[in-house]
Design a protein around this motif. Structure first.
Motif, PDB file in Angstrom:
ATOM      1  N   ARG A 168       0.830  -1.206   0.000  1.00  9.62           N
ATOM      2  CA  ARG A 168       0.000   0.000   0.000  1.00  9.62           C
ATOM      3  C   ARG A 168       0.865   1.257   0.000  1.00  9.62           C
ATOM      4  O   ARG A 168       0.576   2.218  -0.733  1.00  9.62           O
ATOM      5  N   GLU A 172       0.988   3.971  -3.054  1.00 10.85           N
ATOM      6  CA  GLU A 172       0.661   5.359  -2.725  1.00 10.85           C
ATOM      7  C   GLU A 172       1.803   6.297  -3.096  1.00 10.85           C
ATOM      8  O   GLU A 172       1.580   7.391  -3.644  1.00 10.85           O
ATOM      9  N   TRP A 175       1.836   6.784  -6.934  1.00 11.50           N
ATOM     10  CA  TRP A 175       0.794   7.701  -7.395  1.00 11.50           C
ATOM     11  C   TRP A 175       1.127   9.143  -7.023  1.00 11.50           C
ATOM     12  O   TRP A 175       0.916  10.073  -7.812  1.00 11.50           O
ATOM     13  N   LYS A 176       1.619   9.339  -5.818  1.00 13.21           N
ATOM     14  CA  LYS A 176       2.008  10.685  -5.384  1.00 13.21           C
ATOM     15  C   LYS A 176       3.107  11.227  -6.285  1.00 13.21           C
ATOM     16  O   LYS A 176       3.093  12.417  -6.674  1.00 13.21           O
TER      17      LYS A 176
END
Length: 508
Positions: A168, A172, A175-176
């Motif tokens: 996860r 994340e 994507w950031k």
């Protein structure tokens, strides 16, 4: 009367220059194809290291060629290597060799632990080679448009590498990284279009070519050029990890595999900053040195302040190294703001020293993470006694990073400080280096707690760390040795370094 034939020596020189220009892009691309065809296995594990060594040899030859005979072009003028490009290619190739030689041991450890499959290792190897090819293309691009395309390509490729573990936190972070860097690169695209508009309406006929833009910069519309320069510096500054759009960097660098973190922090940030340096040449010729100086000085102080405040309370050693990268990009911005041959030579030398030291630290951090199972500073203790080689390399890397002599970061930081005080940036330089001292104290404090003391109960003490693999140990010691040697004497790099600084200052 028939035309006079070109002498064979001139033909061979032109052909040699073309081959040397194409090698840093084509060799990694061909290596990626080879991994796609054969997969990652023991027989191909060292293919990336061999490719990196061949690229480094080609880059050294190209640097000699450029130093002796001036800039070289290829592919219809799309690729161009001057002294600045050649020096940046040396930085890319040197850090790539360090990361690629250490990669097989890292991937073997990940496969043995069940965190990575052979298929994932193959995909990793392919993507890393494409990543190296796009960085080389960015440095060799003869115009701003091709540079933009290459930098955007690095974002796409490295996003998959950041999220490779598919946890996860990794997804994340990926994507950031994509969202923030895409925002920055969109700003850079808008700046590119505005600069092209200014060039066309000035009748300079420059398009996006670096040399033509710099030559015709005095005819550019000042208002449009100011907006374009702000957008370009903010856009490429996002990719370089400069404040205010820096938030992607700690997450991405802490979640990426160790060799990828070494490449991203050690050289990708410098490639993005190289774009800022090219833009600064045009900005100074069009607007005078004061405009870019003010902008870069503000960005430098903001980046150093962010790094200092966060590092004081940092609890994760990989994020600690990532925030240190923001600090060093801030120092590059400070040196660029100072300007002048001394400052620019110091900035370029800092890129090389930071790349070698930071790649060593991230690779060492990867080994510590593999063997202790944690990236928490509080859960890693007594490494000096339990894993002396890994601890020694990590400690030496931190000393190199904070500018401890004889490492080259000391010489480059001293040069940046001298240039800052000499060019009217005295209070800004003093404030910046006060923050550097705070950061150095934080890094030494956190590292000291990891290396010394009694191992606590918890993941960090679950098992005695495995010895640092021989190839990795030789690589890390070698990289630190080169960093120290360059700090003592630039040697054969000296001429190239000064020629590259002349390109950035417009010195004939």
């Amino acid at each position: 009367m028939p035309p006079t034939p070109t002498p064979p020596t001139q033909m061979s020189t032109g052909l040699l220059a073309t081959v040397l220009l194409l090698a840093p892009v084509l060799l990694p691309a061909l290596t990626a194809v080879a991994y796609l065809a054969a997969g990652w296995r023991r027989s191909t594990a060292w293919l990336s290291a061999a490719s990196a060594a061949a690229v480094l040899a080609a880059v050294v030859a190209l640097a000699v060629e450029v130093t002796a005979a001036g800039a070289r072009t290829a592919v219809g003028g799309l690729l161009r290597a001057d002294a600045l490009s050649a020096f940046m290619l040396l930085v890319v190739a040197a850090v790539a060799l360090v990361a690629c030689v250490a990669t097989p041991a890292h991937l073997h450890g990940e496969i043995r632990a069940g965190r990575v499959s052979v298929r994932t290792a193959t995909r990793h190897s392919v993507q890393v080679q494409v990543f190296l090819a796009t960085m080389a293309l960015a440095v060799l691009a003869a115009n701003l448009g091709l540079l933009w395309v290459a930098v955007e390509a690095t974002t796409i490729v490295t996003a998959f590498l950041v999220g490779q573990r598919r946890t996860r936190a990794a997804v994340e972070a990926a994507w950031k990284y994509v969202v923030i860097c895409s925002t920055g690169i969109a700003l850079a695209l808008l700046g590119t279009l505005l600069l092209n508009y200014a060039a066309l309406h000035a009748g300079a006929g420059a398009g996006l070519d670096w040399v033509a833009l710099a030559a015709g910069a005095a005819r550019l519309d000042p208002g449009v050029t100011q907006i374009a320069v702000v957008l370009l510096i903010l856009g490429f500054g996002t990719k370089a990890g400069l404040a205010p759009l820096h938030a992607w960097l700690p997450d991405a660098h802490s979640q990426a595999p160790a060799p990828v973190s070494a490449l991203m922090s050690g050289v990708l940030l410098s490639v993005a900053f190289y774009a800022i340096l090219r833009v600064k040449v045009i900005a100074d010729a069009a607007l005078g040195g004061g405009f870019s100086r003010a902008l870069l000085a503000v960005v430098a102080l903001a980046s150093l302040l962010v790094a200092a405040t966060v590092l004081l309370a940092q609890r994760d050693y990989k994020r600690m190294l990532a925030y240190s990268s923001i600090e060093h990009m801030g120092l590059l911005a400070l040196g660029a703001a100072a300007g002048g041959p001394l400052a620019m030579a110091a900035v370029l030398l800092h890129m090389l020293g930071h790349g070698l030291a930071k790649s060593t630290l991230f690779l060492g951090a990867g080994h510590i993470l593999q063997t202790t199972g944690t990236s928490r500073i509080s859960e890693v203790r007594g490494l000096a006694a339990r894993a002396p080689m890994a601890a020694g390399c990590f400690a030496a890397g931190v000393l190199a990073l904070i500018g401890f002599p004889p490492f080259s970061v000391f010489a480059s930081e001293f040069g940046i400080a001298r240039a800052g005080f000499a060019t009217g940036l005295g209070w800004i330089t003093a404030a910046a280096f006060a923050l550097v001292l705070v950061i150095a104290a934080a890094l030494v404090g956190h590292t000291g707690r990891m290396l010394l003391g009694r191992p606590p109960d918890g993941p960090g003490a679950a098992a005695a760390p495995r010895p640092l693999p021989g190839t990795a140990a030789v690589t890390l010691v070698g990289a630190l040795g080169v960093c120290a040697a360059v700090g003592i004497s630039a040697g054969p790099l000296s001429t190239l370094l000064h020629l590259a600084a002349d390109v950035l200052t417009g010195t004939p």
